[in-house]
Design an enzyme around this catalytic site. Structure first.
Site, PDB file in Angstrom:
ATOM      1  N   LYS A 149     -48.312  44.033 -54.055  1.00 27.22           N
ATOM      2  CA  LYS A 149     -47.242  43.403 -53.266  1.00 27.22           C
ATOM      3  C   LYS A 149     -47.784  42.310 -52.350  1.00 27.22           C
ATOM      4  O   LYS A 149     -47.064  41.387 -51.991  1.00 27.22           O
ATOM      5  CB  LYS A 149     -46.460  44.452 -52.500  1.00 27.22           C
ATOM      6  CG  LYS A 149     -45.693  45.358 -53.462  1.00 27.22           C
ATOM      7  CD  LYS A 149     -44.571  46.123 -52.833  1.00 27.22           C
ATOM      8  CE  LYS A 149     -43.755  46.848 -53.890  1.00 27.22           C
ATOM      9  NZ  LYS A 149     -44.537  47.837 -54.669  1.00 27.22           N
TER      10      LYS A 149
HETATM   11  C1  LIG Z   1     -44.161  48.296 -55.955  1.00 21.06           C
HETATM   12  C2  LIG Z   1     -45.183  48.903 -56.853  1.00 21.06           C
HETATM   13  C3  LIG Z   1     -44.939  49.084 -58.230  1.00 21.06           C
HETATM   14  C4  LIG Z   1     -43.615  48.738 -58.888  1.00 21.06           C
HETATM   15  O1  LIG Z   1     -43.379  47.363 -58.933  1.00 21.06           O
HETATM   16  P1  LIG Z   1     -41.901  46.791 -59.182  1.00 21.06           P
HETATM   17  O2  LIG Z   1     -41.986  45.341 -58.960  1.00 21.06           O
HETATM   18  O3  LIG Z   1     -41.019  47.474 -58.153  1.00 21.06           O
HETATM   19  O4  LIG Z   1     -41.488  47.163 -60.572  1.00 21.06           O
HETATM   20  C5  LIG Z   1     -45.957  49.620 -59.004  1.00 21.06           C
HETATM   21  N1  LIG Z   1     -47.137  49.993 -58.461  1.00 21.06           N
HETATM   22  C6  LIG Z   1     -47.387  49.844 -57.142  1.00 21.06           C
HETATM   23  C7  LIG Z   1     -48.701  50.298 -56.603  1.00 21.06           C
HETATM   24  C8  LIG Z   1     -46.434  49.292 -56.293  1.00 21.06           C
HETATM   25  O5  LIG Z   1     -46.704  49.153 -54.982  1.00 21.06           O
END
Ligand SMILES: *Cc1c(COP(=O)(O)O)cnc(C)c1O
Length: 474
Positions: free
Chosen positions: A112
């Site tokens: 993120k």
């Molecule tokens: C947010 C997240 C996901 C999922 O990603 P999306 O964009 O919501 O599909 C997968 N793995 C981790 C570690 C995350 O923080």
């Protein structure tokens, strides 16, 4: 570049949708037309550093931000030593035809950061231009909140009010948020579970008078600024793989991606990269036990589940049962027809389900999307197997990706597994899988030892209103 709502109507330019991902009619902001990248364009991007590449890719969507300004924003987002790897997104082969794409080198050790660091810069830039302030109000069960706080800390025109469920996060997750001493970061630990936090946010955000009076906004996963920033690493990964391919064969050289998925934000960016012309063969969607998306891509039936029917799993950031970004894919699936998209979401409201099984054969043939589910036992076994075969320790979410990817590896087509978090964030599961403890490094230990800056609060809307009223930027 103009933006439109998936349910009809125009929404303005990039800067306009940066603050407001949701259209007034409930639809999501999408570009009116998707830009294209030709083989020549891709070659032109090859020598660029990661921040330079991000400028070029985001610049296709943010046409209202002058290129020089955008270059400053990406240099700040992806520079200054915030990412552990010099190349920002390192690639490493892990065997079985798979390559790990390191998206977790940022300050919160999860992918993120890739989007949120850019969004932090872009938000401040747009607010400055319009002489505005923004109070970000959000709820988190862990990763999103910390990525947002680390991207927005210490900024002048933005403050963050982040609600988290008291006693429901790991020590690491708590420390990552509560150790921040910045005055513009407000951690609020609510007595209750994540959904209680989420409901409080919803109540305040739908009170339009309160929202306007306090300049409330969100940086959640439907934010198009985040989606556009994520497209850059799909292009980057393709470029780095094809660096090793003979120049005459690069243009048609295909790769596949495996994407651990929850809200469908990450893989949506992959879908856009493929639609723009990046030679992507397959996008492998990996779900955990909360496999609403896997069910959708296997059957064409989208059946979101309630909070009570969402399991708490050992890949917690994928514990999502209503994938907020799916509407953008369905819009493309339905020929970018806002009326059909609006009808589909109307159907969802009426029947808690959308039936798109009539389009099922196009999911793979036209969009290249396949899917699968990984369970707790799968993730444990996958972490163990890759640790033994290649010495690489996968985090539980990335392990879900690798597990599902295995069924889709094809000879001669590199399978790029997106590393969405570092294993150090999930030390307990790594211990369960490998029997060894993950020792925190010095930075992590300092973070765990730092004093906690957090306000405890009962599940009480009036108290929250008063708290925000007192502290919001004006
Ligand atoms: C947010 C997240 C996901 C999922 O990603 P999306 O964009 O919501 O599909 C997968 N793995 C981790 C570690 C995350 O923080």
């Amino acid at each position: 570049m103009q933006y439109i709502s998936t349910r009809g109507g125009t929404l303005g330019q990039f800067s306009d949708v940066l603050l407001e991902g949701l259209a007034p009619n409930g639809g999501l902001a999408v570009p009116e037309t998707l830009p294209r990248l030709s083989a020549e364009d891709l070659e032109r991007l090859r020598p660029l550093s990661y921040p330079e590449l991000a400028t070029e890719i985001i610049g296709l969507f943010a046409t209202d931000i002058p290129r020089d300004d955008l270059a400053r924003l990406t240099a700040a987002a992806y520079g200054g030593g915030k990412f552990a790897a010099d190349e920002i997104v390192p690639l490493s082969e892990i065997g079985e035809g798979m390559t790990l794409v390191g998206l977790s080198e940022g300050p919160t050790l999860a992918f993120k950061d890739m989007a949120m660091q850019f969004l932090g810069e872009a938000l401040e830039y747009v607010l400055e231009k319009n002489d505005r302030v923004l109070n970000v109000l959000g709820a988190t069960s862990g990763d999103t909140g910390s990525a947002a706080e680390h991207a927005l800390r210490g900024r002048d025109r933005v403050s963050v009010f982040m609600l988290s469920p008291q006693g429901r996060m790991s020590a690491f997750q708590r420390a990552q948020m509560y150790s921040l001493q910045d005055e513009n970061v407000h951690n609020i630990a609510v007595e209750g579970v994540f959904d209680d936090c989420q409901n409080l946010v919803k109540r305040l955000a739908t009170d339009l008078d309160f929202k306007r009076a306090h300049s409330l906004g969100a940086v959640n996963s439907i934010n198009f600024g985040r989606i556009s920033a994520q497209i850059a690493y799909y292009v980057w990964a393709w470029l780095r793989v094809t660096d090793k391919v003979a120049p005459t064969e690069r243009a048609d050289f295909q790769v596949s991606f495996a994407v651990p998925s929850g809200n469908f934000g990450n893989i949506l960016s992959g879908h856009y990269a493929k639609s723009m012309g990046v030679p992507i063969r397959t996008l492998v969607l990996a779900s955990n036990e909360n496999n609403v998306l896997d069910e959708f891509f296997r059957t064409g039936h989208y059946r979101p589940r309630s909070a009570e029917n969402t399991l708490a799993t050992s890949s917690p950031s994928m514990d999502v049962s209503r994938a907020s970004n799916l509407e953008r894919f369905v819009f493309d699936l339905l020929g970018r027809d806002p009326e059909r998209t609006a009808a589909a979401w109307h159907e969802l409201e009426e029947r808690d389900e959308i039936d798109l099984s009539g389009e099922l054969d196009r999911f793979e043939s036209e969009f290249g999307i396949v899917s699968g589910t990984s369970t707790h036992d799968d993730r444990i076994a996958t972490i163990r197997e890759f640790s033994e075969s290649s010495g690489v320790i996968l985090d539980p979410h990335t392990a879900d990706g690798a597990k599902v990817a295995r069924a889709h590896v094809e000879a001669g087509i590199p399978m790029l597994v997106l590393e969405t978090a570092k294993p150090a964030k999930f030390a307990d599961l790594i211990t369960e899988a490998l029997g060894t403890t993950v020792e925190p490094d010095a930075d992590t230990q300092a973070m765990l030892d730092a004093p906690a800056r957090v306000t405890n609060m009962p599940h009480d809307e009036q108290q929250l209103r008063a708290y925000i009223n007192e502290r919001a930027l004006r």
